[in-house]
Design an enzyme around this catalytic site. Structure first.
Site, PDB file in Angstrom:
ATOM      1  N   HIS A 126      -5.122   9.241  -0.008  1.00 42.51           N
ATOM      2  CA  HIS A 126      -5.042   8.391   1.185  1.00 42.51           C
ATOM      3  C   HIS A 126      -6.050   8.835   2.257  1.00 42.51           C
ATOM      4  O   HIS A 126      -5.700   9.083   3.405  1.00 42.51           O
ATOM      5  CB  HIS A 126      -3.621   8.416   1.757  1.00 42.51           C
ATOM      6  CG  HIS A 126      -3.298   7.196   2.585  1.00 42.51           C
ATOM      7  ND1 HIS A 126      -3.301   7.215   3.963  1.00 42.51           N
ATOM      8  CD2 HIS A 126      -2.970   5.930   2.235  1.00 42.51           C
ATOM      9  CE1 HIS A 126      -2.978   6.011   4.422  1.00 42.51           C
ATOM     10  NE2 HIS A 126      -2.773   5.203   3.394  1.00 42.51           N
ATOM     11  N   HIS A 130      -6.111   3.085  -4.193  1.00 43.99           N
ATOM     12  CA  HIS A 130      -5.966   3.340  -2.751  1.00 43.99           C
ATOM     13  C   HIS A 130      -6.361   4.794  -2.440  1.00 43.99           C
ATOM     14  O   HIS A 130      -5.817   5.386  -1.509  1.00 43.99           O
ATOM     15  CB  HIS A 130      -4.528   3.053  -2.326  1.00 43.99           C
ATOM     16  CG  HIS A 130      -4.342   2.751  -0.869  1.00 43.99           C
ATOM     17  ND1 HIS A 130      -5.151   1.884  -0.167  1.00 43.99           N
ATOM     18  CD2 HIS A 130      -3.414   3.193   0.027  1.00 43.99           C
ATOM     19  CE1 HIS A 130      -4.728   1.804   1.083  1.00 43.99           C
ATOM     20  NE2 HIS A 130      -3.689   2.594   1.229  1.00 43.99           N
ATOM     21  N   HIS A 145       3.828  -2.168   3.102  1.00 44.79           N
ATOM     22  CA  HIS A 145       3.717  -0.805   2.571  1.00 44.79           C
ATOM     23  C   HIS A 145       4.992  -0.431   1.838  1.00 44.79           C
ATOM     24  O   HIS A 145       6.098  -0.636   2.366  1.00 44.79           O
ATOM     25  CB  HIS A 145       3.475   0.201   3.704  1.00 44.79           C
ATOM     26  CG  HIS A 145       2.162   0.013   4.396  1.00 44.79           C
ATOM     27  ND1 HIS A 145       1.955  -0.982   5.327  1.00 44.79           N
ATOM     28  CD2 HIS A 145       0.983   0.683   4.266  1.00 44.79           C
ATOM     29  CE1 HIS A 145       0.699  -0.913   5.757  1.00 44.79           C
ATOM     30  NE2 HIS A 145       0.092   0.076   5.136  1.00 44.79           N
ATOM     31  N   ASP A 191       0.818  -1.212   0.000  1.00 43.80           N
ATOM     32  CA  ASP A 191       0.000   0.000   0.000  1.00 43.80           C
ATOM     33  C   ASP A 191       0.853   1.265   0.000  1.00 43.80           C
ATOM     34  O   ASP A 191       1.979   1.264   0.524  1.00 43.80           O
ATOM     35  CB  ASP A 191      -0.889   0.050   1.248  1.00 43.80           C
ATOM     36  CG  ASP A 191      -1.952  -1.031   1.258  1.00 43.80           C
ATOM     37  OD1 ASP A 191      -1.992  -1.843   0.312  1.00 43.80           O
ATOM     38  OD2 ASP A 191      -2.752  -1.063   2.220  1.00 43.80           O
ATOM     39  N   ASP A 192       0.294   2.328  -0.563  1.00 43.46           N
ATOM     40  CA  ASP A 192       0.771   3.715  -0.398  1.00 43.46           C
ATOM     41  C   ASP A 192       1.752   4.197  -1.454  1.00 43.46           C
ATOM     42  O   ASP A 192       2.104   5.381  -1.464  1.00 43.46           O
ATOM     43  CB  ASP A 192       1.377   3.970   0.985  1.00 43.46           C
ATOM     44  CG  ASP A 192       0.379   3.793   2.106  1.00 43.46           C
ATOM     45  OD1 ASP A 192      -0.813   3.569   1.803  1.00 43.46           O
ATOM     46  OD2 ASP A 192       0.779   3.862   3.280  1.00 43.46           O
TER      47      ASP A 192
END
Length: 207
Positions: A88, A84, A175, A33-34
């Site tokens: 965020h 995503h 991440h 993620d991210d």
């Protein structure tokens, strides 16, 4: 406070979300993620190549816009791409319309049915709004949270988290962020070596 292993009760409360995949095969679904961001995402891609592994990257739209070359490499390497949100957003602190628009802003760039809510926080009304906007959406959660984002967690403890709780069909969260880099660069190659020796393969989530 966070749970490394997702409890069965939470899965029952949100049965419309994806928590794990086929549990009959020795497959692990690594997710990140991210990203994408320089250094971290590239480092992870190099580790995945060493094991001929495919994974799923849940990308922040703003990061894709800032680092298009890294994003293109993700696609070229054959990994699955997920939305995503663009900035965020934490669903519990965001109204439905703002959340939906932020999702759609990224959807225009990525055009993928895979979506993961940042922080794993999403309201029922937001789920319905996303499903209405994109009927083929697959909202992906996880059953193992590595904790690599926790700056107080030692890399060795992070490794123990994933090794202890991962099982066939697990969706594991890492991440590709600067905050997580110290832990993920330690944990990922060690965990993948142990899992590979145990006969596991690494698949991207199906789109």
């Amino acid at each position: 406070m966070y749970l490394v292993k997702t409890p069965w009760l939470l899965k029952r409360l949100y049965p419309e979300l994806i928590w794990n995949v086929n549990q009959t095969n020795r497959c692990i679904y690594l997710t990140f993620d991210d990203g994408p961001i320089p250094i971290v995402t590239t480092h992870i891609l190099n580790i995945l190549k060493q094991y001929n592994a495919k994974a799923t990257f849940f990308c922040i739209g703003d990061n894709v816009s800032k680092h298009p070359d890294i994003f293109k490499q993700l696609v070229k390497d054959g990994h699955s791409i997920g939305n995503h949100t663009y900035n965020h957003l934490k669903g519990w602190k965001t109204d439905k319309e703002t959340y939906l628009n932020n999702f759609l802003q990224t959807d225009k760039v990525l055009d993928t049915p895979l979506f993961r809510p940042p922080y794993g926080r999403i309201k029922k009304q937001q789920i319905k709004a996303l499903q209405a906007a994109r009927p083929d959406i697959k909202i992906v959660m996880w059953d193992v949270l590595s904790g690599d984002f926790d700056i107080n967690l030692k890399p060795e403890a992070c490794l123990n988290n994933v090794l202890k709780h991962t099982e066939p069909g697990s969706i594991v969260v890492f991440h590709d962020s600067l905050k997580a880099f110290d832990r993920v660069k330690y944990v990922l190659p060690r965990a993948m070596e142990i899992w590979s020796n145990a006969g596991y393969e690494f698949y991207a989530l199906p789109v």
